[in-house]
Scaffold this motif. Structure first.
Motif, mmCIF file in Angstrom:
data_model
loop_
_atom_site.group_PDB
_atom_site.id
_atom_site.type_symbol
_atom_site.label_atom_id
_atom_site.label_comp_id
_atom_site.label_asym_id
_atom_site.label_seq_id
_atom_site.Cartn_x
_atom_site.Cartn_y
_atom_site.Cartn_z
ATOM 1 N N VAL A 223 0.847 -1.196 0.000
ATOM 2 C CA VAL A 223 0.000 0.000 0.000
ATOM 3 C C VAL A 223 0.882 1.246 0.000
ATOM 4 C CG1 VAL A 223 -1.936 -1.114 1.179
ATOM 5 C CG2 VAL A 223 -0.176 0.030 2.542
ATOM 6 N N CYS A 224 0.356 2.335 -0.572
ATOM 7 C CA CYS A 224 1.034 3.630 -0.584
ATOM 8 C C CYS A 224 0.033 4.733 -0.273
ATOM 9 C CB CYS A 224 1.653 3.923 -1.954
ATOM 10 S SG CYS A 224 3.215 3.108 -2.286
ATOM 11 N N ILE A 225 0.482 5.729 0.469
ATOM 12 C CA ILE A 225 -0.313 6.938 0.687
ATOM 13 C C ILE A 225 0.617 8.142 0.578
ATOM 14 C CG2 ILE A 225 -2.096 5.841 2.076
ATOM 15 C CD1 ILE A 225 0.294 8.026 3.911
ATOM 16 N N ASN A 226 0.050 9.298 0.315
ATOM 17 C CA ASN A 226 0.820 10.532 0.264
ATOM 18 C C ASN A 226 0.481 11.389 1.471
ATOM 19 O OD1 ASN A 226 0.307 13.690 -1.069
ATOM 20 N ND2 ASN A 226 2.364 12.870 -0.810
ATOM 21 N N HIS A 227 1.520 11.942 2.104
ATOM 22 C CA HIS A 227 1.324 12.868 3.220
ATOM 23 C C HIS A 227 2.325 14.000 3.080
ATOM 24 C CE1 HIS A 227 1.404 14.255 7.511
ATOM 25 N NE2 HIS A 227 0.109 14.115 7.336
ATOM 26 N N GLY A 228 1.852 15.153 2.637
ATOM 27 C CA GLY A 228 2.744 16.285 2.431
ATOM 28 C C GLY A 228 3.731 16.006 1.316
ATOM 29 N N ASP A 229 5.023 16.104 1.630
ATOM 30 C CA ASP A 229 6.077 15.864 0.644
ATOM 31 C C ASP A 229 6.596 14.440 0.707
ATOM 32 O OD1 ASP A 229 6.111 18.382 -0.499
ATOM 33 O OD2 ASP A 229 7.439 19.196 1.042
ATOM 34 N N ARG A 230 5.840 13.542 1.329
ATOM 35 C CA ARG A 230 6.327 12.170 1.479
ATOM 36 C C ARG A 230 5.343 11.155 0.914
ATOM 37 N NH1 ARG A 230 7.804 10.514 7.330
ATOM 38 N NH2 ARG A 230 5.770 11.450 7.798
ATOM 39 N N ILE A 231 5.897 10.081 0.372
ATOM 40 C CA ILE A 231 5.142 8.903 0.007
ATOM 41 C C ILE A 231 5.435 7.845 1.068
ATOM 42 C CG2 ILE A 231 4.727 7.122 -1.726
ATOM 43 C CD1 ILE A 231 3.984 9.908 -2.661
ATOM 44 N N ILE A 232 4.409 7.310 1.687
ATOM 45 C CA ILE A 232 4.582 6.273 2.696
ATOM 46 C C ILE A 232 4.152 4.944 2.087
ATOM 47 C CG2 ILE A 232 4.018 5.506 5.032
ATOM 48 C CD1 ILE A 232 5.504 8.158 4.939
ATOM 49 N N MET A 233 5.041 3.936 2.152
ATOM 50 C CA MET A 233 4.777 2.626 1.582
ATOM 51 C C MET A 233 4.977 1.565 2.650
ATOM 52 S SD MET A 233 6.089 -0.378 0.355
ATOM 53 C CE MET A 233 7.827 0.017 0.467
ATOM 54 N N SER A 234 4.088 0.560 2.652
ATOM 55 C CA SER A 234 4.164 -0.459 3.704
ATOM 56 C C SER A 234 3.829 -1.839 3.156
ATOM 57 C CB SER A 234 3.197 -0.100 4.833
ATOM 58 O OG SER A 234 3.286 -1.029 5.888
ATOM 59 N N ASP A 235 4.574 -2.841 3.667
ATOM 60 C CA ASP A 235 4.332 -4.271 3.447
ATOM 61 C C ASP A 235 4.436 -4.686 1.990
ATOM 62 O OD1 ASP A 235 3.543 -5.533 6.153
ATOM 63 O OD2 ASP A 235 2.380 -3.695 6.099
ATOM 64 N N GLY A 236 3.913 -5.866 1.676
ATOM 65 C CA GLY A 236 3.954 -6.391 0.321
ATOM 66 C C GLY A 236 4.308 -7.863 0.308
#
Length: 339
Positions: A223-236
């Motif tokens: 999964v990926c989400i955007n928060h401000g100037d960052r892309i947060i990615m988790s698991d897989g």
């Protein structure tokens, strides 16, 4: 299924967080040419959109609480149908569209910007008649939500290879970000950006090469989400339980040092962002079983929170989708796992 946004649990209080199951109201299908005098509006309700696996649902609803669900697997057949889901009245409407309609697919991803739905990727070789040397569709499709017309963008230059199991998010209002996924058994960890502003001149993808050697491993089902100037990615898949951040300004990946109740490794889960909290639900665990736990990751302190005593709760599943809505706070549209 819906759970209200009560972020107080991340600040020290302990309210309850019940799931509530609601039956969708099935409205009659909406025809594209409904305004023409010779078109008779249908009166029968739309077919139920679920159960469904590997469909695309944007991470956020429109201001009016509208969500658009595209494609996925229904009874082992890939679809390219489009449903309008209203978070306000929990209704589902099958929409008729025209133009360059994307072919049936599963494992694609989508996003909404203004009055445009973006769909990219997906496994387009699910038909048994597909040839071994056929390539996955790498087209970028835009749907005008007012005219209900699809357009396949004529892109200049190189772009990401067609794939499925990837994750997408929007950044800086106009940038459509794609990370990872798989194609023909090969897992990927490339990061691409398509700036919608380039549609006015020369539409093109940009490969966002990191400026540091550290980067996430190849993966799919993350999964990926955007928060401000960052892309947060988790698991897989490969069942990581790591969390990474990509700084859009410095173009550096960094693995976050998380604390708290870190969720078990998984793939095929879903995520939604509310304020500075990323919620994830379900997915397939290391043992191959589908999970039904809900976890929250607070970005400001990089702490994971787990929810207990959530019964009755949704059954374990993977290949589902989540979305946030200002009307219903956390709106979850999902499906049981692929059989």
């Amino acid at each position: 299924m819906i759970t209200e946004n009560q972020n107080d649990h991340l600040g020290g209080t302990t309210p309850s967080y019940p799931w509530s199951a609601r039956r969708l109201v099935l409205s009659p299908p909406l025809l594209k040419d409904l305004g023409k005098p010779d078109v008779v509006p249908p009166t029968n309700p739309s077919p139920p959109p679920f159960p469904r696996y590997g469909h695309a649902l944007p991470a956020t609803a429109t201001r009016d609480g509208e969500l658009y669900l595209f494609g996925g697997l229904v009874r082992e057949a890939a679809r390219n149908d489009l449903y309008l889901l209203h978070a306000r009245d929990l209704s589902a409407t099958l929409l008729q569209t025209a133009g360059e309609i994307p072919s049936p697919r599963v494992g694609q991803a989508s996003a909404i910007v203004s009055n445009v739905l973006i769909v990219w990727g997906g496994d387009t070789k699910t038909d048994p008649k597909s040839r071994q040397d056929d390539k996955q569709d790498d087209g970028l499709y835009l749907l005008n939500l007012q005219s209900k017309e699809w357009t396949r963008v004529a892109v200049s230059g190189p772009g990401p290879v067609g794939r499925y199991g990837h994750a997408v998010t929007m950044a800086h209002t106009s940038k459509f970000i794609v990370f990872g996924g798989q194609v023909d058994g090969q897992f990927l960890n490339d990061l691409w950006s398509f700036d919608l502003n380039s549609l006015r001149s020369r539409p093109q993808w940009e490969l966002m090469e990191p400026t540091s050697s550290e980067k996430p491993a190849q993966r799919t089902g993350h999964v990926c989400i955007n928060h401000g100037d960052r892309i947060i990615m988790s698991d897989g898949q490969f069942h990581y339980n790591d969390t990474w951040s990509f700084d859009l300004t410095t173009r550096k990946w960094s693995e976050l040092t998380c604390i708290g109740f870190i969720p078990a490794p998984r793939e095929g889960h879903a995520a939604a962002l509310i304020d500075d909290v990323m919620y994830i639900f379900g997915g397939r665990g290391v043992d191959g079983r589908d999970l039904n736990d809900l976890a929250a990751f607070k970005l400001s302190n990089q702490r994971w929170y787990m929810f207990q005593n959530m019964e009755p709760a949704p059954s374990g599943r993977s290949g589902h989708a989540m979305a946030s809505s200002v009307i219903k706070y956390l709106c979850w549209e999902a499906n049981h796992s692929r059989q």
